[in-house]
Design an enzyme around this catalytic site. Structure first.
Site, PDB file in Angstrom:
ATOM      1  CG  ASP A 410      -1.844   1.141   1.320  1.00  0.00           C
ATOM      2  OD1 ASP A 410      -2.698   1.249   0.430  1.00  0.00           O
ATOM      3  OD2 ASP A 410      -1.730   1.944   2.264  1.00  0.00           O
ATOM      4  CD  GLU A 446      -2.269   2.203  -3.427  1.00  0.00           C
ATOM      5  OE1 GLU A 446      -3.445   2.507  -3.702  1.00  0.00           O
ATOM      6  OE2 GLU A 446      -1.825   2.168  -2.265  1.00  0.00           O
TER       7      GLU A 446
END
Length: 772
Positions: A410, A446
């Site tokens: 993330d 990401e």
């Protein structure tokens, strides 16, 4: 307030010098809690190592051994447990043993007097698996200098392999006094033991029965993103008491469904122990997605069906083993960019109280504040060698002990900052590339964060795949009917060579997705022009407004059959595009059922049927799931859709064939200038099965049928002249405007006009001629 009970006569040690030292130790301990936190006792920490809390439960000195500084955390060896905690700036560390999660006081307190290389440690022979424990850490309380030690606060072990209990929100969890005009410059002296989860000593043993990692090659990988609870909470074939757990997720009904879709890897939203935000709980909501991690070694107890005192570890391993038996890999969505302690006004739960100045990225101009690349504050400081070690230790633990197969990071640029600018040769990226364990698993970034210059799609080095946000946006815009998308569409369909080829990566580095957990589902993408997040209780301000969605004429549910038909066709168009694009496809769990979230594009706090996958399929859902199975099976069978090298677009040395042709509706190759025509929304793509540059495991050239797919995002139909084919005829596989099972015995001659209806996707095949 902690108090040291009077020692019983039989426990007294007659040596005068030792008794004086003991009195000094008691005084320091009491003062650390009762005096102002900024005024710390700097006296040398001395023996004895055990302080009695409850009469009759004293441990004598020979029950506490020196122990070792490694491994960090609590390590049970079958006879006792070694405890080791890193804190570079602490003055004193206490290990606390508890008999219940809710206990207000520990049953035993051990003063850790051994310190090596900033690691405080001891060994307790009589402590076994299942023991609850925590720490208190003493040192300066000076937020302006980056130090936030508060000896009154009980802390979770950063290396805890299991955590029991959830945070019970109370003002005592904060190192400062809530409501004080000085905010975090003030100091709160209340104990927090009753409100903090407890770390658990874990038994690491597990019988894997010889089941190993599937190690699916990237060019055969199909990823399914889902949530442990949401995937199974409503599944009718799973016992009620198991729904929403690790055991339910790896049950036969779920695995059979994934196999029918050709799924090779399941990507789980965060399962590391997370904290429910106080703000959400006060609104009657919770952090459903789990992007608020506090335990980076601990599988979340919320998804276990058994005793949280370590049983969650066993259940997680059972889940992984079941998936591996089925040939499915397990990828974890991990959040190392920030912790649940938030910014400078956050709670003191673990890292902040153990060594704030080491663990967190502090603002160099004012160390009271944190650098914030995530929007949540409390970003871990990857420039510190011990924090980097912590991150790598955690990742390796999940691979070596828990047998996971990869990670999706993330806000990954936050990990690659050094510590302020994103650097593709940062300490973290370099360490992962050199690590003999982590360099061999699937690594997915990401590739954006909220810091300065935070958008880095295409910017990660070799070994890394990336969530390709440009792919998502282009496919959405194209099927919505936006102008000027043709050139960008061609690049995204063929693996985004503009992003990945220059860094020696393959098309599989492009992790292609149209929808994910964050945003609309595929059904909502064709049903809503605007987000509808009112249930989040933020006045619809949260979530992105940039959705590139189209409601097909009516906002939300529609009774009009033509609108319903168009929506189903648009869903099929996008699913077919996803599976036939070069790269690694990722399907959002539930999209194969045309699941809706009623227009909410930010369901991070919706732990209810709005987020859970519904398994009671209506006619529309059944039609979409069968279509998804068909296209997934086609991709699996035909290597032309999953090349491990980029197209050349020119004649190859093998018999002068071109590997790809871009086809105009007139049946000829597209001209350069026609790519730039803003009103062009129709394209043909010819993939030559006899011009694949890949070889198989035996070094033999890979060949396949030749395929043609036609895309028409225009609101008008078009007559498309079919180009020449290897067999002089084309076989229609499917047309999203027609029933799903056309007469496949019917052949269409090359150079014949095919009527392609508005907003449709058609796929044709032609077998390779053996005499070519």
């Amino acid at each position: 307030m902690f108090r040291f009970p009077e020692m019983q006569k039989k426990d007294r040690i007659p040596k005068r010098g030792f008794f004086q030292a003991l009195k000094k130790s008691i005084f320091c301990s009491k003062r650390a809690v009762s005096d102002d936190c900024a005024d710390r006792c700097d006296s040398e920490v001395i023996k004895p190592s055990i302080q009695k809390v409850r009469p009759g439960e004293t441990m004598v000195a020979n029950e506490v051994l020196t122990g070792k500084p490694y491994p960090l955390g609590a390590q049970w060896d079958g006879n006792g447990t070694n405890f080791a905690l890193f804190s570079e700036n602490a003055k004193r560390v206490e290990l606390l043993l508890f008999d219940s999660v809710e206990a207000m006081e520990p049953v035993r307190t051990i003063n850790l007097f051994q310190k090596e290389q900033s690691v405080w440690h001891c060994y307790l022979p009589k402590v076994s698996a299942g023991q609850l424990y925590a720490y208190r850490v003493d040192g300066p309380y000076d937020p302006s200098a980056g130090h936030r030690f508060n000896f009154a606060k009980v802390l979770i072990d950063p290396y805890a392999k299991a955590i029991a209990g959830d945070v019970t929100w109370d003002d005592a969890l904060y190192g400062y006094t809530i409501g004080d005009p000085q905010e975090d410059l003030s100091c709160d002296r209340r104990g927090s033991a009753a409100f903090i989860p407890k770390s658990v000593v874990v038994d690491d043993s597990f019988d894997w029965e010889g089941v190993s990692h599937p190690r699916i090659p990237w060019n055969q990988t199909v990823i399914y993103e889902t949530h442990v609870k949401g995937m199974t909470k409503l599944h009718p074939d799973i016992p009620q008491e198991l729904r929403g757990t690790y055991r339910a997720l790896s049950s036969k009904p779920v695995i059979s469904h994934l196999q029918s879709l050709g799924i090779t890897a399941i990507e789980l939203l965060p399962i590391q122990q997370h904290v429910n935000d106080r703000m959400l709980e006060e609104k009657g909501l919770n952090n459903y997605w789990g992007y608020n991690t506090i335990g980076y070694f601990a599988p979340d107890f919320r998804y276990a069906s058994g005793n949280p005192r370590g049983h969650q570890v066993q259940e997680f391993k059972e889940m992984v083993k079941n998936f591996h038996k089925a040939g499915i890999e397990v990828i974890l969505d991990v959040v190392y960019n920030h912790t649940a302690e938030k910014g400078h006004l956050g709670a003191t739960l673990s890292f902040r109280g153990i060594d704030n100045a080491s663990y967190y990225c502090l603002n160099p101009e004012n160390r009271r504040h944190y650098m914030d690349y995530s929007g949540c504050g409390a970003c871990l400081n990857m420039a510190h060698p011990r924090v980097l070690q912590f991150t790598l230790d955690s990742l390796r633990y999940w691979v070596e002990q828990m047998h996971v197969d990869g990670f999706r990071f993330d806000l990954a640029p936050a990990l690659a900052r050094d510590p302020y600018n994103v650097n593709r040769r940062s300490a973290f990226l370099n360490a992962v590339a050199q690590d003999p364990v982590l360099s061999r698993v699937k690594l997915i970034a990401e590739p954006w964060d909220l810091g300065h210059n935070g958008y880095h799609v295409g910017g990660f080095p070799e070994l890394w795949a990336e969530w390709n946000g440009k792919y998502r946006d282009t496919i959405r815009k194209y099927w919505k009917g936006d102008e000027g998308q043709l050139s960008e569409l061609g690049t995204r369909l063929t693996g985004s060579s503009d992003l990945y080829e220059c860094s020696n990566r393959t098309p599989q580095a492009s992790l292609n997705f149209i929808t994910c957990h964050d945003g609309f589902t595929i059904k909502d993408l064709v049903s809503y022009d605007e987000k509808h997040n009112e249930n989040n209780k933020e006045d619809n301000r949260d979530g992105t407004n940039d959705n590139n969605s189209w409601n097909c004429g009516v906002e939300g549910p529609a009774d009009d059959q033509e609108i319903q038909k168009l929506r189903i066709k648009q869903i099929k168009n996008m699913i077919a595009t996803l599976f036939f694009s070069q790269g690694t496809p990722m399907l959002l769990g539930g999209d194969e059922f045309a699941r809706t979230k009623n227009g909410n594009n930010n369901t991070y706090c919706q732990d209810n049927e709005l987020s859970w996958v519904k398994w009671d399929l209506n006619q529309e859902s059944q039609e979409i799931v069968e279509f998804t199975k068909m296209v997934a099976n086609l991709r699996k069978q035909h290597p032309v859709f999953r090349r491990s090298s980029f197209f050349k677009g020119r004649k190859t040395t093998d018999k002068g064939l071109r590997d790809i042709h871009w086809i105009h509706p007139e049946g000829r190759d597209l001209k350069v200038k026609e790519w730039r025509e803003s009103n062009s929304r129709t394209l043909g793509v010819l993939l030559v099965g006899n011009a694949i540059s890949d070889v198989d495991d035996y070094g033999k050239k890979v060949t396949d049928d030749t395929f043609l797919f036609l895309l028409n995002a225009h609101w008008e139909p078009v007559e498309f002249v079919l180009p020449p084919s290897p067999s002089a005829r084309w076989k229609l596989i499917f047309d999203t405007d027609k029933p799903q099972s056309p007469d496949r015995s019917k052949k269409i001659k090359s150079r014949t006009a095919y009527f392609l209806n508005a907003r449709s996707f058609a796929l044709f095949s032609s077998p390779v001629r053996r005499n070519v």
